[in-house]
Design a protein around this motif. Structure first.
Motif, PDB file in Angstrom:
ATOM      1  N   LYS A  38      19.798 -45.371  21.352  1.00  0.00           N
ATOM      2  CA  LYS A  38      21.177 -45.367  21.724  1.00  0.00           C
ATOM      3  C   LYS A  38      22.069 -44.608  20.600  1.00  0.00           C
ATOM      4  CE  LYS A  38      21.615 -49.874  23.772  1.00  0.00           C
ATOM      5  NZ  LYS A  38      21.892 -51.388  23.907  1.00  0.00           N
ATOM      6  N   ALA A  39      21.485 -44.483  19.283  1.00  0.00           N
ATOM      7  CA  ALA A  39      22.110 -43.592  18.441  1.00  0.00           C
ATOM      8  C   ALA A  39      21.849 -42.223  18.691  1.00  0.00           C
ATOM      9  CB  ALA A  39      21.734 -43.901  16.972  1.00  0.00           C
ATOM     10  N   LEU A  40      20.748 -41.788  19.232  1.00  0.00           N
ATOM     11  CA  LEU A  40      20.343 -40.297  19.585  1.00  0.00           C
ATOM     12  C   LEU A  40      21.271 -39.914  20.773  1.00  0.00           C
ATOM     13  CD1 LEU A  40      16.570 -40.612  19.437  1.00  0.00           C
ATOM     14  CD2 LEU A  40      18.088 -38.960  17.962  1.00  0.00           C
ATOM     15  N   ALA A  41      21.451 -40.776  21.549  1.00  0.00           N
ATOM     16  CA  ALA A  41      22.337 -40.385  23.014  1.00  0.00           C
ATOM     17  C   ALA A  41      23.843 -40.154  22.275  1.00  0.00           C
ATOM     18  CB  ALA A  41      22.129 -41.517  23.831  1.00  0.00           C
ATOM     19  N   ALA A  42      24.104 -40.801  21.337  1.00  0.00           N
ATOM     20  CA  ALA A  42      25.768 -40.512  20.951  1.00  0.00           C
ATOM     21  C   ALA A  42      26.037 -39.289  19.860  1.00  0.00           C
ATOM     22  CB  ALA A  42      26.034 -42.183  20.448  1.00  0.00           C
ATOM     23  N   LEU A  43      24.568 -39.075  19.559  1.00  0.00           N
ATOM     24  CA  LEU A  43      24.934 -38.044  18.324  1.00  0.00           C
ATOM     25  C   LEU A  43      25.798 -36.855  18.711  1.00  0.00           C
ATOM     26  CD1 LEU A  43      21.238 -37.707  16.628  1.00  0.00           C
ATOM     27  CD2 LEU A  43      23.472 -38.685  15.586  1.00  0.00           C
ATOM     28  N   PRO A  44      25.650 -36.072  19.824  1.00  0.00           N
ATOM     29  CA  PRO A  44      26.412 -34.991  20.182  1.00  0.00           C
ATOM     30  C   PRO A  44      27.826 -35.258  20.204  1.00  0.00           C
ATOM     31  CG  PRO A  44      24.575 -35.209  21.753  1.00  0.00           C
ATOM     32  CD  PRO A  44      24.423 -36.564  20.894  1.00  0.00           C
ATOM     33  N   ASP A  45      28.303 -36.304  20.884  1.00  0.00           N
ATOM     34  CA  ASP A  45      29.729 -36.816  20.776  1.00  0.00           C
ATOM     35  C   ASP A  45      30.199 -37.098  19.601  1.00  0.00           C
ATOM     36  OD1 ASP A  45      32.256 -37.176  22.459  1.00  0.00           O
ATOM     37  OD2 ASP A  45      31.896 -39.196  21.828  1.00  0.00           O
ATOM     38  N   LEU A  46      29.514 -37.699  18.629  1.00  0.00           N
ATOM     39  CA  LEU A  46      29.864 -38.178  17.307  1.00  0.00           C
ATOM     40  C   LEU A  46      30.012 -36.807  16.379  1.00  0.00           C
ATOM     41  CD1 LEU A  46      27.751 -41.267  16.678  1.00  0.00           C
ATOM     42  CD2 LEU A  46      30.045 -41.329  17.372  1.00  0.00           C
ATOM     43  N   ALA A  47      28.949 -35.615  16.443  1.00  0.00           N
ATOM     44  CA  ALA A  47      29.208 -34.657  15.677  1.00  0.00           C
ATOM     45  C   ALA A  47      30.218 -33.939  16.024  1.00  0.00           C
ATOM     46  CB  ALA A  47      27.679 -33.859  15.794  1.00  0.00           C
ATOM     47  N   ARG A  48      30.711 -33.865  17.487  1.00  0.00           N
ATOM     48  CA  ARG A  48      31.850 -32.987  17.784  1.00  0.00           C
ATOM     49  C   ARG A  48      32.874 -33.770  17.441  1.00  0.00           C
ATOM     50  NH1 ARG A  48      35.352 -34.137  21.546  1.00  0.00           N
ATOM     51  NH2 ARG A  48      34.157 -35.944  22.242  1.00  0.00           N
ATOM     52  N   ARG A  49      33.162 -34.955  17.351  1.00  0.00           N
ATOM     53  CA  ARG A  49      34.399 -35.726  17.238  1.00  0.00           C
ATOM     54  C   ARG A  49      34.708 -35.379  15.305  1.00  0.00           C
ATOM     55  NH1 ARG A  49      33.422 -41.415  19.991  1.00  0.00           N
ATOM     56  NH2 ARG A  49      34.447 -42.164  18.163  1.00  0.00           N
ATOM     57  N   GLY A  50      33.489 -35.236  14.945  1.00  0.00           N
ATOM     58  CA  GLY A  50      33.555 -35.026  13.342  1.00  0.00           C
ATOM     59  C   GLY A  50      34.107 -33.554  13.166  1.00  0.00           C
ATOM     60  N   GLY A  51      34.144 -32.852  13.911  1.00  0.00           N
ATOM     61  CA  GLY A  51      34.474 -31.246  13.851  1.00  0.00           C
ATOM     62  C   GLY A  51      33.336 -30.267  13.839  1.00  0.00           C
ATOM     63  N   ARG A  52      32.372 -30.611  14.504  1.00  0.00           N
ATOM     64  CA  ARG A  52      31.101 -29.766  14.661  1.00  0.00           C
ATOM     65  C   ARG A  52      31.319 -28.967  15.865  1.00  0.00           C
ATOM     66  NH1 ARG A  52      26.047 -29.139  12.059  1.00  0.00           N
ATOM     67  NH2 ARG A  52      24.591 -28.052  13.115  1.00  0.00           N
ATOM     68  N   ALA A  53      31.360 -27.467  15.585  1.00  0.00           N
ATOM     69  CA  ALA A  53      31.384 -26.874  17.144  1.00  0.00           C
ATOM     70  C   ALA A  53      30.006 -26.683  17.504  1.00  0.00           C
ATOM     71  CB  ALA A  53      31.890 -25.326  16.592  1.00  0.00           C
ATOM     72  N   ALA A  54      29.121 -26.234  16.826  1.00  0.00           N
ATOM     73  CA  ALA A  54      27.698 -25.968  17.369  1.00  0.00           C
ATOM     74  C   ALA A  54      26.986 -27.369  17.561  1.00  0.00           C
ATOM     75  CB  ALA A  54      26.900 -25.045  16.377  1.00  0.00           C
ATOM     76  N   GLY A  55      25.914 -27.473  18.331  1.00  0.00           N
ATOM     77  CA  GLY A  55      25.163 -28.790  18.503  1.00  0.00           C
ATOM     78  C   GLY A  55      24.384 -29.032  17.334  1.00  0.00           C
ATOM     79  N   LEU A  56      23.978 -30.284  17.259  1.00  0.00           N
ATOM     80  CA  LEU A  56      23.081 -30.846  16.019  1.00  0.00           C
ATOM     81  C   LEU A  56      21.645 -30.303  16.374  1.00  0.00           C
ATOM     82  CD1 LEU A  56      24.213 -34.551  15.249  1.00  0.00           C
ATOM     83  CD2 LEU A  56      24.078 -32.420  13.664  1.00  0.00           C
TER      84      LEU A  56
END
Length: 363
Positions: A38-56
């Motif tokens: 579940k954490a893996l599935a949430a990572l892209p959205d969490l990183a985007r909300r943290g201000g990351r433009a490129a994908g993890l």
């Protein structure tokens, strides 16, 4: 939790090897979402909300397959911090390493352990002392933990080979450094245990050694520093041991020898003086009946999503100087779970660094 299934193990490995996911972020994510999947599935959205433009950058299935296959080829075992086989002392750290690779006798890791560390360019007298100390502590039922380095580490391993020794490596579980310790490594892998937090085949770099030192102290009830200059990795191990509630001992030396400056300073700061095994055994007497705290299980709980305003406020409070996460909570006046969630998102975006001991710094 019991043993992970094969799918769960792959998820843990993939999450642990994801860009910007260190032990603290891993721990926070699994506590928040309940499972690594579940954490893996949430990572892209969490990183985007943290201000990351490129994908993890997440490990591919092929990379996970390769790491597991490389470990299997070595006869090594991958153990997650939630599993019963994970060393109890290490599981009690806040947070523990999510995963460790082990090669050899895993049972040694749950016996009473003492770390013996010190200078790489060690004196002959220091090496003799470390070898004798390790041998005597081993005869008294203690497993000796060290880092396979030149000098004091090698002497400690040699002294404790007959009774049980553990080598913790900065690189992969097969990263033999220095190369001349290949024979010593082979004997430890056969009769003792080799431990690493890194993937097999990885050569250690400078940033790996503080993590290696944290495992050395985390496995041990006491850390003995035999020789160390003032700017020494052994002093980092001693500091980590003190933070983890372990006993710290140091061997005194001549003020004319630079290798004694670090150990004499440790004694000045309150470390116990060590002139032989009896001093270590006396220090451990106070830990008789000592039990590590029970390892925690992972369960998801309600975590409020931080809003943009809170993220901005938390980011503005960070600086290169580490501060307690509790200080950030106090400064914002927001609920702690929301602040911690914001910090995780910022860490995934590379904008902050979550450190062991509840500390945080700007990324």
């Amino acid at each position: 939790m019991g043993e992970l299934s094969e799918a769960e193990r792959r998820d843990w490995l993939r999450l642990a090897r994801t860009e910007n996911v260190g032990p603290v972020t891993f721990d926070q994510l699994v506590q928040r979402f309940g499972t690594a999947a579940k954490a893996l599935a949430a990572l892209p959205d969490l990183a985007r909300r943290g201000g990351r433009a490129a994908g993890l950058k997440l490990p591919t299935d092929a990379q996970v397959d390769k790491e597991l296959a490389d470990g299997a080829t070595l006869g090594a075992r991958l153990i997650a911090s939630c599993e019963p086989a994970f060393p109890q002392a290490l599981a009690a750290l806040d947070p523990p390493p999510p995963l460790i690779w082990t090669r050899g006798r895993v049972d040694l890791l749950d016996r009473p352990c003492v770390a013996v560390v010190g200078a790489r360019v060690a004196s002959a007298a220091g090496q003799r002392f470390a070898r004798g100390l390790a041998a005597e502590l081993g005869q008294n039922g203690h497993v000796i933990v060290s880092g396979l380095a030149r000098g004091i580490d090698a002497a400690a391993h040699e002294g404790s080979l007959p009774t049980g020794t553990v080598a913790v490596l900065g690189g992969g579980v097969d990263d033999i450094y220095p190369p001349e310790h290949a024979g010593l490594y082979a004997r430890i892998a056969e009769t003792g245990c080799v431990v690493s937090e890194s993937e097999p085949g990885r050569a250690a770099v400078a940033r790996d050694f503080p993590r290696r030192n944290r495992i050395i102290s985390g496995l041990s009830r006491a850390v003995v520093v035999v020789e160390a200059e003032l700017r020494s990795g052994s002093l980092i191990t001693a500091r980590l041991a003190a933070e983890q509630g372990r006993e710290v001992l140091a061997v005194p030396g001549s003020p004319l020898d630079p290798r004694a400056k670090g150990t004499n300073d440790l004694i000045r700061q309150g470390a116990a003086l060590c002139e032989g095994a009896e001093d270590v055994l006396r220090a451990l007497e106070g830990l008789r009946g000592f039990r590590e705290p029970e390892r925690g299980g992972y369960a998801s709980g309600p975590t409020p999503d931080p809003d943009d305003a809170l993220r901005r406020e938390v980011a503005a409070l960070l600086s290169p100087t580490p501060v307690s996460r509790d200080e950030i909570v106090r400064a914002t006046g927001a609920a702690a779970p929301a602040v911690f969630a914001a910090l995780v998102e910022l860490s995934l975006a590379g904008r902050c660094e979550l450190l062991p001991g509840g500390m945080v710094a700007a990324g």
